[in-house]
Design an enzyme around this catalytic site. Structure first.
Site, PDB file in Angstrom:
ATOM      1  N   SER A  97       0.880  -1.128  -0.136  1.00  0.00           N
ATOM      2  CA  SER A  97       0.194   0.058  -0.053  1.00  0.00           C
ATOM      3  C   SER A  97       0.798   1.201  -0.083  1.00  0.00           C
ATOM      4  CB  SER A  97      -0.725  -0.038   1.243  1.00  0.00           C
ATOM      5  OG  SER A  97      -1.850  -1.096   1.149  1.00  0.00           O
ATOM      6  N   TRP A 112       3.960 -10.247  -6.252  1.00  0.00           N
ATOM      7  CA  TRP A 112       2.811 -10.358  -6.643  1.00  0.00           C
ATOM      8  C   TRP A 112       2.434  -9.580  -8.165  1.00  0.00           C
ATOM      9  CZ3 TRP A 112       0.195 -13.342  -3.991  1.00  0.00           C
ATOM     10  CH2 TRP A 112       0.321 -13.376  -2.656  1.00  0.00           C
ATOM     11  N   GLU A 143      -4.467  -3.004  -7.051  1.00  0.00           N
ATOM     12  CA  GLU A 143      -4.870  -1.605  -7.584  1.00  0.00           C
ATOM     13  C   GLU A 143      -5.440  -0.818  -6.539  1.00  0.00           C
ATOM     14  OE1 GLU A 143      -4.493  -0.671 -10.549  1.00  0.00           O
ATOM     15  OE2 GLU A 143      -3.843  -2.890 -11.526  1.00  0.00           O
TER      16      GLU A 143
END
Ligand SMILES: Cc1cc2nc3c(=O)[nH]c(=O)nc-3n(C[C@H](O)[C@H](O)[C@H](O)COP(=O)(O)OP(=O)(O)OC[C@H]3O[C@@H](n4cnc5c(N)ncnc54)[C@H](O)[C@@H]3O)c2cc1C
Length: 396
Positions: free
Chosen positions: A149, A173, A375
Site C-alpha cells: 500500500s 505479486w 490496484e
C-alpha cells in the site's frame, strides 16, 4: 483431456434501460466481446482455474478484439476508442473471469499506457504495436515484499554507470510475470527519485519465479521479478516522468477498468442466480417464489443498477479527461464491494451446486478476493475518499 464444455446462457441485466445511453459503436463492441467470451473463455476457464494455469491460447484473441490498449491511438496499434468502450470491454471480459481481465488490464493500462504516455517515440514504436496484438506480453512491477500500500517506500534501485543503469531489487505479486516478455519496472535512482524503465526477458540477472498456491485468480499467472545487477540500456528509461505520479497514473487507468469489470462479475452472478432460482424446485415450487430469495435478487439488481449508472457517468467524464483520481477510486471500491456481496449471496442461492465448478460463482467469489486487494485496497480507497471530502490525510 478437457472436462465437459460449460454452457454460458448469460444475459446482461439492464433494469434502467441504460443501453439507450450507449452509442451503436459501444453496443457493437459489447456484442463482439461478449460473443468472444462465450465462445473462447467460458467453455475452458473453469478447467484452467482448477489447474491454476493461465490459458495462453487466449492471448491472440484478446489482441484481435482490441482488449490490449483500447484507448491507445491507432498509429501505435491501439484501437483509438473512448473510455466507455474500454470500460465495456473490461466488463465483458471480467464477466468471464477476473484473471483474464487482469491480463488485459496489465497489458493495456499498466504496460502500454506508460510506454505511450511517458515513453520516447523510439520506445513507442518498438513496443506498442507488438503489445497491441499480444506478440509481446508485458507486466508491471511496482509492489515489493515490504512495500504494498506504500509503494513510495520501495527499495528497488538503479545506479547510473555512465553507459547503462544497474538495476537491483525485487518485486512481488506481479501479474503476467512468469510469461511476460517485458516488464515496466519502477525503481529509485541515486537521488531517491522514482523512475520507470523497461526490462526485457533475457537480460542477465533478471528472473521471474512463479507464485504458487493461490486460491484466487487461479487462471492468471502471478510471479516475482528479481533483479540482480541487471544492466539496463539507457534508452530503456522513461525520460521525463519522476516520482509516484508515474506509476499512479497507470494505476488510475487500470482501476477505471476494474470499476467496470467487477460489475461484470456482479451481473454474471445475478444472472446465474436468477436463472437457477426460477428452475430449482423445493417444497413444490421454484425457490425464486420465496420472499427471502426475492429479497436477495431485488437487492442485487438494485446495487447493479446503481453501479452501472456510476461507471457510465465515470466513462463520460474520463473520455472528456474530467474524471478525478478520487472519482475513479470511489467507483473501483464500490463495484468490487457490490460484486463481492452479490457473489456471496448468489452462491448461497445455488445451495450445494454453488460451490461447484459447474457454475461460475465460486470462481468469481475467490477471484474478487484479489480484486478487492490489488490496484489499491478497499480500505485505502475509502481513505482516499475520506481525504478528498475532509482535506485530511488519514493514511500517512
Ligand atoms: C493476485 C494479485 C495480483 C497482483 N498484481 C500486481 C501487479 O501486477 N503489479 C504490482 O505492482 N502489484 C500487484 N499486486 C499487488 C497489490 O497491488 C498489493 O497486494 C496491494 O497494493 C496491497 O499491498 P500488500 O499486499 O503489501 O498489503 P499491505 O499494504 O501490507 O496491506 C495490508 C492491509 O493493511 C491495510 N493498510 C495498509 N496501510 C494502511 C493505512 N495507512 N491505513 C489503513 N489500513 C492500511 C490494507 O488496506 C490491507 O488491508 C497484485 C496482488 C495480487 C493479490
Amino acid at each position: 483431456m478437457e472436462k465437459s464444455i460449460r454452457k454460458d446462457p448469460y444475459e446482461a441485466p439492464d433494469y434502467y434501460l441504460l443501453d439507450e445511453l450507449l452509442t451503436d459503436e459501444h453496443k457493437l463492441i459489447r456484442s463482439t466481446t461478449r460473443d468472444w467470451v462465450k465462445k473462447e473463455v467460458s467453455p475452458i476457464i473453469e478447467d484452467f482455474a482448477q489447474r491454476a494455469e493461465f490459458p495462453k491460447q487466449l492471448i491472440k484473441g484478446l489482441g484481435e478484439i482490441g482488449a490490449f490498449g483500447p484507448t491507445i491511438p491507432i498509429e501505435y496499434g491501439g484501437a483509438g476508442l473512448d473510455y466507455t468502450a474500454y470500460g465495456i470491454i473490461m466488463q465483458e471480459i471480467e464477466r468471464g473471469d477476473s484473471g483474464i481481465r487482469s491480463t488485459a488490464s496489465v497489458q493495456g493500462s499498466l504496460v502500454m499506457y506508460p510506454i505511450y504516455a511517458y515513453g520516447t517515440e523510439q520506445q513507442r514504436k518498438k513496443y506498442l504495436p507488438k503489445l497491441a496484438t499480444g506478440e509481446l506480453m508485458g507486466c508491471f512491477g511496482l509492489t515489493e515484499p515490504d512495500h504494498g500500500s506504500n509503494p513510495g517506500g520501495m527499495t528497488t534501485n538503479i545506479k547510473d554507470m555512465g553507459s547503462h543503469y544497474l538495476l537491483n531489487g525485487a518485486k512481488m505479486w506481479i501479474s503476467n510475470a512468469p510469461f511476460a516478455d517485458i516488464a515496466v519496472v519502477w525503481a529509485k535512482d541515486e537521488a531517491g527519485k522514482i523512475r520507470g524503465l523497461i526490462v526485457e526477458r533475457g537480460m542477465k540477472g533478471f528472473s521471474t519465479p512463479e507464485t504458487q498456491g493461490k486460491w484466487s485468480l487461479r487462471a492468471s499467472a502471478t510471479g516475482e521479478l528479481v533483479f540482480d545487477n541487471v544492466e539496463i540500456p539507457k534508452e530503456n528509461i522513461f525520460p521525463d516522468i519522476t516520482g509516484l505520479k508515474g506509476p499512479l497514473g497507470c494505476l488510475n487507468q487500470a482501476r477505471y477498468g476494474i470499476a467496470w469489470g467487477a460489475l461484470g462479475v456482479a451481473m454474471d452472478c445475478y444472472d446465474t442466480a436468477l436463472r437457477y432460482s426460477k428452475e430449482r424446485i423445493q417444497f413444490g415450487r421454484p425457490i425464486a417464489g420465496f420472499q427471502l430469495q426475492q429479497k436477495k435478487l431485488a437487492e442485487m439488481i438494485t446495487e447493479i443498477t446503481k453501479g452501472q449508472l456510476l461507471v457510465w457517468r465515470l466513462g463520460v467524464l474520463k473520455s472528456q479527461n474530467r474524471a478525478s483520481v478520487e472519482q475513479i477510486s470511489m467507483a473501483k471500491r464500490n463495484s468490487v464491494e457490490v460484486a463481492i456481496e452479490i457473489a456471496r449471496n448468489a452462491r448461497q442461492m445455488l445451495g450445494g451446486m454453488g460451490i461447484t465448478g459447474d457454475y461460475s460463482i465460486m470462481r468469481h467469489m475467490m477471484n474478487l478476493e484479489s480484486v478487492v486487494t490489488y490496484e489499491g485496497t478497499h480500505d485505502i480507497h475509502l481513505l482516499i475518499t475520506g481525504m478528498d471530502i475532509t482535506g485530511i490525510n488519514a493514511f500517512k
